[in-house]
Design an enzyme around this catalytic site. Sequence first.
Site, short mmCIF file in Angstrom:
data_model
loop_
_atom_site.label_atom_id
_atom_site.label_comp_id
_atom_site.label_asym_id
_atom_site.label_seq_id
_atom_site.Cartn_x
_atom_site.Cartn_y
_atom_site.Cartn_z
N CYS A 3 0.86 -1.19 0.00
CA CYS A 3 0.00 0.00 0.00
C CYS A 3 0.89 1.23 0.00
O CYS A 3 1.75 1.39 0.87
CB CYS A 3 -0.91 -0.01 1.23
N CYS A 6 0.79 3.26 3.22
CA CYS A 6 1.49 2.57 4.31
C CYS A 6 3.00 2.74 4.14
O CYS A 6 3.72 2.96 5.12
CB CYS A 6 1.13 1.09 4.33
N ASP A 29 0.30 16.53 -1.29
CA ASP A 29 -0.09 15.66 -2.42
C ASP A 29 0.94 15.83 -3.54
O ASP A 29 1.39 16.93 -3.85
CB ASP A 29 -1.49 16.04 -2.91
N ASN A 85 -12.54 10.78 -0.76
CA ASN A 85 -13.19 9.99 -1.79
C ASN A 85 -13.31 8.55 -1.32
O ASN A 85 -12.33 7.97 -0.85
CB ASN A 85 -12.39 10.05 -3.10
N HIS A 96 -6.22 3.50 0.91
CA HIS A 96 -5.83 3.75 2.30
C HIS A 96 -6.50 5.07 2.64
O HIS A 96 -6.24 6.09 1.97
CB HIS A 96 -4.29 3.83 2.41
N HIS A 98 -7.76 8.53 3.38
CA HIS A 98 -7.04 9.81 3.40
C HIS A 98 -8.02 10.95 3.24
O HIS A 98 -9.07 10.81 2.62
CB HIS A 98 -5.97 9.86 2.31
N HIS A 100 -8.24 14.89 1.97
CA HIS A 100 -7.60 15.97 1.21
C HIS A 100 -7.96 17.30 1.89
O HIS A 100 -9.14 17.59 2.08
CB HIS A 100 -8.14 16.04 -0.21
P1 5GP Z 1 -7.83 9.78 -4.19
O1 5GP Z 1 -7.98 9.89 -5.68
O2 5GP Z 1 -7.65 8.33 -3.77
O3 5GP Z 1 -8.87 10.49 -3.41
O4 5GP Z 1 -6.50 10.55 -3.84
C1 5GP Z 1 -5.23 9.98 -3.92
C2 5GP Z 1 -4.25 11.12 -3.92
O5 5GP Z 1 -2.96 10.59 -3.62
C3 5GP Z 1 -4.14 11.85 -5.26
O6 5GP Z 1 -4.45 13.22 -5.07
C4 5GP Z 1 -2.68 11.62 -5.67
O7 5GP Z 1 -2.11 12.75 -6.30
C5 5GP Z 1 -2.01 11.30 -4.34
N1 5GP Z 1 -0.86 10.43 -4.44
C6 5GP Z 1 -0.79 9.24 -5.09
N2 5GP Z 1 0.42 8.69 -4.95
C7 5GP Z 1 1.15 9.56 -4.18
C8 5GP Z 1 2.49 9.53 -3.69
O8 5GP Z 1 3.29 8.62 -3.92
N3 5GP Z 1 2.89 10.60 -2.94
C9 5GP Z 1 2.04 11.63 -2.66
N4 5GP Z 1 2.54 12.64 -1.90
N5 5GP Z 1 0.78 11.68 -3.10
C10 5GP Z 1 0.33 10.67 -3.86
ZN ZN Z 2 -2.19 1.37 3.71
#
Ligand code: 5GP
Ligand code: ZN
Length: 112
Positions: A3, A6, A29, A85, A96, A98, A100
């Site tokens: 993950c 993680c 992000d 989301n 995982h 999160h 924003h």
């Molecule tokens: P989701 O689309 O699941 O709500 O948001 C996932 C977020 O994680 C996205 O905004 C994406 O840019 C961010 N993200 C994905 N991989 C990484 C990473 O390796 N490092 C960081 N800092 N952000 C990440």
């Molecule tokens: Zn995780």
Amino acid sequence: MDCIFCKIARNEIPSKKIYEDDYMLAFNDINPQAPVHILVIPKQHIPSLDEINTGNSDVIAKIFECIPPIAASAGLINGYRLISNCGSDACQSVGHLHFHILGGRQLPANMA
Ligand code: 5GP
Ligand code: ZN
């Protein structure tokens, strides 16, 4: 556990950390959608909002207590948006939990 968040929590993948304690981590992000775009995660693996329960909700409460000071320390004096989301209809891309924190400019009223 394969993950990505993680791995960030375990420092196996680098991140720009904003805040960290025993329970949570806040970091920038990698693909910011606003001048300030911070992700806040529990260090324990919770897949999404759907898996919050009485056994882990203490960590969620701690996260929510920390979000206002994290936003304030990022300079978001005019407000901010908090998004989580959950699932495919919401385009959750990392499994995982999160949150924003988005801000630093006028955000659109219509999020859908
Ligand atoms: P989701 O689309 O699941 O709500 O948001 C996932 C977020 O994680 C996205 O905004 C994406 O840019 C961010 N993200 C994905 N991989 C990484 C990473 O390796 N490092 C960081 N800092 N952000 C990440
Ligand atoms: Zn995780």
